[in-house]
Motif scaffolding. Sequence first.
Motif, mmCIF file in Angstrom:
data_model
loop_
_atom_site.group_PDB
_atom_site.id
_atom_site.type_symbol
_atom_site.label_atom_id
_atom_site.label_comp_id
_atom_site.label_asym_id
_atom_site.label_seq_id
_atom_site.Cartn_x
_atom_site.Cartn_y
_atom_site.Cartn_z
ATOM 1 N N ILE A 70 0.827 -1.312 -0.078
ATOM 2 C CA ILE A 70 0.047 0.099 -0.118
ATOM 3 C C ILE A 70 0.935 1.312 0.077
ATOM 4 O O ILE A 70 0.714 2.295 -0.786
ATOM 5 N N LEU A 71 1.964 1.365 0.988
ATOM 6 C CA LEU A 71 2.803 2.547 0.746
ATOM 7 C C LEU A 71 3.515 2.476 -0.252
ATOM 8 O O LEU A 71 3.829 3.812 -0.997
ATOM 9 N N ASN A 72 4.131 1.633 -0.974
ATOM 10 C CA ASN A 72 4.658 1.455 -2.339
ATOM 11 C C ASN A 72 3.856 2.056 -3.230
ATOM 12 O O ASN A 72 4.165 2.978 -4.099
ATOM 13 N N TYR A 95 -5.135 -3.179 -2.528
ATOM 14 C CA TYR A 95 -4.256 -2.336 -1.870
ATOM 15 C C TYR A 95 -3.811 -1.028 -2.786
ATOM 16 O O TYR A 95 -3.627 -0.202 -2.474
ATOM 17 N N GLY A 96 -4.254 -1.349 -4.066
ATOM 18 C CA GLY A 96 -4.024 -0.282 -5.273
ATOM 19 C C GLY A 96 -5.303 0.689 -4.998
ATOM 20 O O GLY A 96 -5.288 1.937 -5.059
ATOM 21 N N GLY A 97 -6.463 0.211 -4.761
ATOM 22 C CA GLY A 97 -7.691 0.842 -4.468
ATOM 23 C C GLY A 97 -7.597 1.532 -3.323
ATOM 24 O O GLY A 97 -7.937 2.893 -3.220
ATOM 25 N N LEU A 102 -6.683 7.101 -0.613
ATOM 26 C CA LEU A 102 -5.544 7.766 0.049
ATOM 27 C C LEU A 102 -5.174 9.213 -0.671
ATOM 28 O O LEU A 102 -4.833 10.174 -0.038
ATOM 29 N N THR A 103 -4.750 9.100 -1.972
ATOM 30 C CA THR A 103 -4.145 10.018 -2.805
ATOM 31 C C THR A 103 -5.314 10.737 -3.594
ATOM 32 O O THR A 103 -5.021 11.782 -4.248
ATOM 33 N N LYS A 138 -14.890 3.995 -3.521
ATOM 34 C CA LYS A 138 -14.605 5.283 -4.316
ATOM 35 C C LYS A 138 -14.044 4.945 -5.619
ATOM 36 O O LYS A 138 -13.714 6.068 -6.355
ATOM 37 N N ALA A 139 -14.085 3.689 -6.234
ATOM 38 C CA ALA A 139 -13.850 3.636 -7.568
ATOM 39 C C ALA A 139 -14.823 4.079 -8.623
ATOM 40 O O ALA A 139 -15.972 4.241 -8.328
ATOM 41 N N SER A 140 -14.190 4.576 -9.616
ATOM 42 C CA SER A 140 -15.094 5.383 -10.709
ATOM 43 C C SER A 140 -15.867 4.246 -11.219
ATOM 44 O O SER A 140 -16.833 4.697 -11.785
#
Length: 362
Positions: A70-72, A95-97, A102-103, A138-140
């Motif tokens: 996740i941090l990466n 984890y990408g989601g 977060l960003t 929150k995915a489009s």
Amino acid sequence: MKKVLILANNDIGLYKFRKELIKELVKEYEVYISLPYGDFVPELERLGCIFVNTPVSRRGTNPITDLKLILNYRKIIKRISPEVILTYTIKPNVYGGLACSLTKIPYIANITGLGTAVENGGLLQKITLFLYQLALKKASCVFFQNKENQRFLSKYVQYKFGRLLPGSGVNTEYYSLLDYPSSEQVNFLFIARVMKEKGIDQYLESAEYIKGKYPNTVFHVLGFCEDKYEEKLREMQEQGIIKYHGLQNDVKSFHKLNHCTIHPTYYPEGMSNVLLESAACGRPVITTNRSGCREVVNHGENGYIVQPKNTKELIEKIEMFLSLSHEEKKHMGISGRNKVEKEFNRNLVINAYMEEIKKVLK
């Protein structure tokens, strides 16, 4: 140019099943790919991708390793600043989601299969579904590859918008209709990772029975072999029951001699590329009554559907196939080709992605 970042867990799947989409994306966007290094990375770079080496433990369940991922991902996203992110397979989706949330970067997830963690129930299922809830809300857009996955996940996970795809689709030009073999010897293909959940036991048991009764049959096995099956495959090959060819990068040459593909899987599939590619080449298929498999088969028209883990029924359907005339087998293959052209052309997938990306970026 606007930037698109793709998060995936391996290079092989991205190249084999998404390269046509990537070719379209690089015409309009700067495309970054984040995944572990593999042999197909140079091919992806030749398509125009910018590679970001990202370790992903595909089946590990170490929470510290997953937190690092996740941090990466968060670090990669901040450095590249893409306008939209595409994620594939479980860990990049989850984890990408989370990193996208977060960003605050728009992202489109693709559920390529729910995996054994969800399939088997219990605590691991609850944890995985909780993570999906956090990752997808929150995915489009959330793409699904079969209706069963969509129905199941929709019971437990809230997301803005979901859309059904015909799996990864199939490139019907590359997997073109092949002449049907006229040899008296009947060749069957098993194409998958050689593992229990892919139905290898049922295939080998059927091969042993059928080969004893119908000597003019040949049972081929293609795929990476898990350690516990190596000795068994070697013994059965020495006995003349099967032919094991190992992992093959291009199976088209095998489809030229193939009369029927047998895919007895009970693994949680998204949509079986093995079946799509076989049908596209004009080959009848025998597979299981599982989501991601049954969608490709009109039972009795372009193949047969059997119950998972049922060797007796698989043998019955193989014998039913062997009883067909050459013209009937050929016609069954052509029916499969027509079905794939109509329902599973990869252009349908590409168009859906381009539509959803444009919605995000407008």
